[in-house]
Motif scaffolding. Structure first.
Motif, PDB file in Angstrom:
ATOM      1  N   LEU A   1     -20.563 -96.002 -28.503  1.00 17.69           N
ATOM      2  CA  LEU A   1     -20.369 -96.559 -29.838  1.00 17.69           C
ATOM      3  C   LEU A   1     -19.177 -95.885 -30.496  1.00 17.69           C
ATOM      4  O   LEU A   1     -19.067 -94.657 -30.479  1.00 17.69           O
ATOM      5  N   HIS A   2     -18.279 -96.677 -31.076  1.00 21.94           N
ATOM      6  CA  HIS A   2     -17.161 -96.117 -31.825  1.00 21.94           C
ATOM      7  C   HIS A   2     -17.657 -95.833 -33.238  1.00 21.94           C
ATOM      8  O   HIS A   2     -17.691 -96.716 -34.094  1.00 21.94           O
ATOM      9  N   ALA A   3     -18.059 -94.598 -33.458  1.00 19.88           N
ATOM     10  CA  ALA A   3     -18.695 -94.236 -34.723  1.00 19.88           C
ATOM     11  C   ALA A   3     -17.738 -93.402 -35.579  1.00 19.88           C
ATOM     12  O   ALA A   3     -17.276 -92.349 -35.134  1.00 19.88           O
TER      13      ALA A   3
ATOM     14  N   ALA B   1     -15.964 -98.716 -40.488  1.00 23.26           N
ATOM     15  CA  ALA B   1     -16.958 -98.971 -39.447  1.00 23.26           C
ATOM     16  C   ALA B   1     -16.826-100.390 -38.905  1.00 23.26           C
ATOM     17  O   ALA B   1     -16.978-100.630 -37.698  1.00 23.26           O
ATOM     18  N   ARG B   2     -16.520-101.321 -39.789  1.00 24.56           N
ATOM     19  CA  ARG B   2     -16.364-102.718 -39.368  1.00 24.56           C
ATOM     20  C   ARG B   2     -15.170-102.856 -38.407  1.00 24.56           C
ATOM     21  O   ARG B   2     -15.226-103.587 -37.423  1.00 24.56           O
ATOM     22  N   GLU B   3     -14.102-102.122 -38.691  1.00 26.68           N
ATOM     23  CA  GLU B   3     -12.919-102.162 -37.831  1.00 26.68           C
ATOM     24  C   GLU B   3     -13.219-101.613 -36.439  1.00 26.68           C
ATOM     25  O   GLU B   3     -12.616-102.045 -35.456  1.00 26.68           O
ATOM     26  N   MET B   4     -14.155-100.677 -36.345  1.00 30.44           N
ATOM     27  CA  MET B   4     -14.482-100.033 -35.076  1.00 30.44           C
ATOM     28  C   MET B   4     -15.632-100.718 -34.341  1.00 30.44           C
ATOM     29  O   MET B   4     -15.999-100.307 -33.241  1.00 30.44           O
ATOM     30  N   ALA B   5     -16.206-101.763 -34.955  1.00 35.84           N
ATOM     31  CA  ALA B   5     -17.446-102.339 -34.430  1.00 35.84           C
ATOM     32  C   ALA B   5     -17.243-103.496 -33.461  1.00 35.84           C
ATOM     33  O   ALA B   5     -18.219-104.099 -33.012  1.00 35.84           O
ATOM     34  N   ASP B   6     -15.976-103.838 -33.141  1.00 32.14           N
ATOM     35  CA  ASP B   6     -15.701-104.908 -32.167  1.00 32.14           C
ATOM     36  C   ASP B   6     -16.411-106.213 -32.529  1.00 32.14           C
ATOM     37  O   ASP B   6     -16.988-106.885 -31.661  1.00 32.14           O
ATOM     38  N   GLY B   7     -16.397-106.552 -33.817  1.00 34.68           N
ATOM     39  CA  GLY B   7     -16.975-107.815 -34.244  1.00 34.68           C
ATOM     40  C   GLY B   7     -18.472-107.797 -34.478  1.00 34.68           C
ATOM     41  O   GLY B   7     -19.047-108.798 -34.917  1.00 34.68           O
TER      42      GLY B   7
ATOM     43  N   SER C   1     -31.170 -88.139 -41.488  1.00 28.40           N
ATOM     44  CA  SER C   1     -29.773 -88.532 -41.384  1.00 28.40           C
ATOM     45  C   SER C   1     -28.896 -87.323 -41.104  1.00 28.40           C
ATOM     46  O   SER C   1     -29.117 -86.234 -41.615  1.00 28.40           O
ATOM     47  N   GLY C   2     -27.905 -87.557 -40.263  1.00 27.77           N
ATOM     48  CA  GLY C   2     -26.928 -86.533 -39.904  1.00 27.77           C
ATOM     49  C   GLY C   2     -25.650 -87.233 -39.489  1.00 27.77           C
ATOM     50  O   GLY C   2     -25.505 -88.443 -39.660  1.00 27.77           O
ATOM     51  N   GLY C   3     -24.726 -86.502 -38.914  1.00 26.45           N
ATOM     52  CA  GLY C   3     -23.453 -87.081 -38.540  1.00 26.45           C
ATOM     53  C   GLY C   3     -23.579 -88.164 -37.478  1.00 26.45           C
ATOM     54  O   GLY C   3     -24.343 -88.023 -36.524  1.00 26.45           O
ATOM     55  N   ALA C   4     -22.817 -89.252 -37.653  1.00 25.80           N
ATOM     56  CA  ALA C   4     -22.823 -90.321 -36.656  1.00 25.80           C
ATOM     57  C   ALA C   4     -22.241 -89.869 -35.318  1.00 25.80           C
ATOM     58  O   ALA C   4     -22.786 -90.218 -34.260  1.00 25.80           O
ATOM     59  N   PRO C   5     -21.151 -89.077 -35.287  1.00 27.50           N
ATOM     60  CA  PRO C   5     -20.660 -88.596 -33.996  1.00 27.50           C
ATOM     61  C   PRO C   5     -21.714 -87.783 -33.244  1.00 27.50           C
ATOM     62  O   PRO C   5     -21.881 -87.944 -32.031  1.00 27.50           O
ATOM     63  N   GLU C   6     -22.441 -86.938 -33.974  1.00 29.24           N
ATOM     64  CA  GLU C   6     -23.513 -86.175 -33.337  1.00 29.24           C
ATOM     65  C   GLU C   6     -24.626 -87.098 -32.836  1.00 29.24           C
ATOM     66  O   GLU C   6     -25.290 -86.806 -31.838  1.00 29.24           O
ATOM     67  N   GLY C   7     -24.818 -88.223 -33.540  1.00 34.94           N
ATOM     68  CA  GLY C   7     -25.805 -89.200 -33.097  1.00 34.94           C
ATOM     69  C   GLY C   7     -25.454 -89.787 -31.745  1.00 34.94           C
ATOM     70  O   GLY C   7     -26.330 -89.981 -30.888  1.00 34.94           O
ATOM     71  N   VAL C   8     -24.173 -90.078 -31.526  1.00 33.33           N
ATOM     72  CA  VAL C   8     -23.742 -90.619 -30.237  1.00 33.33           C
ATOM     73  C   VAL C   8     -23.913 -89.576 -29.131  1.00 33.33           C
ATOM     74  O   VAL C   8     -24.362 -89.884 -28.020  1.00 33.33           O
ATOM     75  N   LEU C   9     -23.561 -88.330 -29.418  1.00 35.42           N
ATOM     76  CA  LEU C   9     -23.752 -87.258 -28.435  1.00 35.42           C
ATOM     77  C   LEU C   9     -25.231 -87.087 -28.093  1.00 35.42           C
ATOM     78  O   LEU C   9     -25.605 -86.936 -26.923  1.00 35.42           O
TER      79      LEU C   9
ATOM     80  N   MET D   1     -25.604 -97.129 -28.459  1.00 37.61           N
ATOM     81  CA  MET D   1     -24.845 -95.918 -28.752  1.00 37.61           C
ATOM     82  C   MET D   1     -24.227 -95.300 -27.507  1.00 37.61           C
ATOM     83  O   MET D   1     -23.133 -94.738 -27.558  1.00 37.61           O
ATOM     84  N   ALA D   2     -24.930 -95.399 -26.384  1.00 34.79           N
ATOM     85  CA  ALA D   2     -24.435 -94.811 -25.127  1.00 34.79           C
ATOM     86  C   ALA D   2     -24.939 -95.665 -23.978  1.00 34.79           C
ATOM     87  O   ALA D   2     -26.087 -95.502 -23.534  1.00 34.79           O
ATOM     88  N   ALA D   3     -24.098 -96.572 -23.502  1.00 34.83           N
ATOM     89  CA  ALA D   3     -24.498 -97.511 -22.450  1.00 34.83           C
ATOM     90  C   ALA D   3     -23.906 -97.090 -21.106  1.00 34.83           C
ATOM     91  O   ALA D   3     -23.103 -96.160 -21.017  1.00 34.83           O
ATOM     92  N   GLY D   4     -24.310 -97.811 -20.063  1.00 37.50           N
ATOM     93  CA  GLY D   4     -23.767 -97.552 -18.735  1.00 37.50           C
ATOM     94  C   GLY D   4     -24.207 -96.206 -18.187  1.00 37.50           C
ATOM     95  O   GLY D   4     -25.230 -95.646 -18.572  1.00 37.50           O
ATOM     96  N   HIS D   5     -23.395 -95.697 -17.269  1.00 38.13           N
ATOM     97  CA  HIS D   5     -23.696 -94.414 -16.651  1.00 38.13           C
ATOM     98  C   HIS D   5     -23.109 -93.294 -17.498  1.00 38.13           C
ATOM     99  O   HIS D   5     -21.925 -93.302 -17.821  1.00 38.13           O
ATOM    100  N   VAL D   6     -23.937 -92.313 -17.866  1.00 41.20           N
ATOM    101  CA  VAL D   6     -23.558 -91.269 -18.809  1.00 41.20           C
ATOM    102  C   VAL D   6     -23.739 -89.892 -18.175  1.00 41.20           C
ATOM    103  O   VAL D   6     -24.705 -89.651 -17.441  1.00 41.20           O
ATOM    104  N   LEU D   7     -22.808 -89.000 -18.462  1.00 46.03           N
ATOM    105  CA  LEU D   7     -22.910 -87.590 -18.084  1.00 46.03           C
ATOM    106  C   LEU D   7     -22.899 -86.755 -19.355  1.00 46.03           C
ATOM    107  O   LEU D   7     -22.193 -87.078 -20.311  1.00 46.03           O
ATOM    108  N   PHE D   8     -23.635 -85.646 -19.354  1.00 40.76           N
ATOM    109  CA  PHE D   8     -23.759 -84.822 -20.557  1.00 40.76           C
ATOM    110  C   PHE D   8     -23.787 -83.355 -20.161  1.00 40.76           C
ATOM    111  O   PHE D   8     -24.434 -82.978 -19.176  1.00 40.76           O
TER     112      PHE D   8
END
Length: 333
Positions: free
Chosen positions: A124-126, A255-261, A220-228, A273-280
């Motif tokens: 997700l582009h947050a 957010a609308r500009e980053m939301a791909d429609g 509620s907390g930071g959106a970037p931390e939410g994606v992580l 928020m995190a699709a496909g194959h993910v490494l952490f």
């Protein structure tokens, strides 16, 4: 019959990338540890950013930072849109070079360094705004909790699914004025509440770890931390929902500009928020409930403790590394 040569190269590359991620978070942790307890959170964060950026130069990926240290004109390194890596598979990168800068500055528990990778376009582009979040661990019925349900209903449903009383559950949330009602209602429902000063990525992960001491993370907390956090929860088969929160029209438009429609106000599932194959990967800076911090053995030697995960296999590894700086070209300052 499957030809093993048709799948082996990707698997080997994938596993190597997981180990390369550990080196990246280790480098950031060792660099920021030099600032632990000094009360200078920006210096600690800057050291982590610099070390992480340098470490990424050796990783065999064609990476783009989608969750980073801010916009290009706001951060000298690891800004959103920056390209990193030495070439290889096209990957999106989410980073928090030092999650818990205040924790590091004050030498408090749970400061960590964090990196996640996903296939291009899968994070997700947050923007750097708030996100409402709710997280529970694995082995529970689908949608056992819901962001649109009351905290009382979520606690009751979770207790029923775990075959426990609400009074046995621990809700974890950031200790903020905006959470006063959430905290009061959770306690009135009978749950115990664990309050954090900072560092909600580690708290979200704790819901998925045996002995983590957290049954439900909410607030509620930071959106970037939410994606992580979502990247980690994906790897651990937990459940998470989120929704971006806006303080003004400018944030909503960004957010609308980053939301791909897509509708930026929509309820976000884990795969949104995190699709496909993910490494952490995460490495401890100060000792906490998730990881031990950096241990300085001597002026030239240190020990680090990390966690690395892959969503494809569901494997979670804890790695203890011993570092001899006298043998390394780039010795930490």
């Amino acid at each position: 019959m499957i030809d093993p040569t048709s799948v082996l190269p990707y698997r080997v590359t994938d596993r190597n990338l997981a180990l390369e991620l550990v080196r990246v978070t280790e480098a950031a942790a060792i660099a920021s540890d030099r600032w632990t307890g000094r009360g200078l959170k920006n210096d600690a964060d800057g050291a982590a950013v610099q070390a992480m950026r340098a470490a990424f130069d050796t990783v065999a990926i064609d990476g783009i930072v989608t969750i980073g240290e801010g916009e290009m004109d706001e951060a000298p390194m690891l800004y959103i849109g920056e390209k990193v890596g030495s070439g290889g598979p096209a990957m999106d990168i989410a980073v928090d070079p030092l999650e818990g800068t205040n924790l590091c500055a004050k030498s408090l528990p749970n400061a960590i360094t964090v990196v996640a990778l996903a296939e291009r376009g899968k994070f997700l582009h947050a923007p750097d705004i708030y996100m409402e979040k709710i997280v529970v661990g694995p082995d529970l019925p689908d949608d056992v909790v819901n962001l649109d349900s009351s905290i009382e209903e979520n606690l009751r449903n979770l207790a029923k699914a775990k075959k426990r009383d609400v009074s046995d559950l621990v809700l974890c949330t950031l200790d903020r004025e905006r959470h006063e009602e959430l905290i009061a209602r959770a306690r009135q429902a009978g749950a115990r509440v664990q309050l954090l000063s900072d560092g909600d990525v580690a708290a979200a992960i704790a819901t998925c770890i045996d002995g983590g001491g957290v049954d439900l993370y909410a607030g509620s907390g930071g959106a970037p931390e939410g994606v992580l956090a979502a990247a980690a929860i994906r790897c651990m088969n937990g459940q998470m929902q989120g929704r971006l929160l806006f303080e003004d029209d400018a944030q909503r438009e960004r957010a609308r500009e980053m939301a791909d429609g897509k509708d930026p106000t929509r309820l976000l599932g884990l795969h949104d928020m995190a699709a496909g194959h993910v490494l952490f990967s995460a490495t401890g800076v100060t000792t906490g409930s998730l990881l031990k911090g950096v241990e300085r053995i001597s002026p030239t030697r240190a020990k680090t403790h990390s966690i690395v995960m892959r969503s494809k296999s569901g494997t979670v590894r804890y790695i203890e590394s011993h570092h001899d700086f006298s043998l390394k070209t780039n010795r930490p300052s």
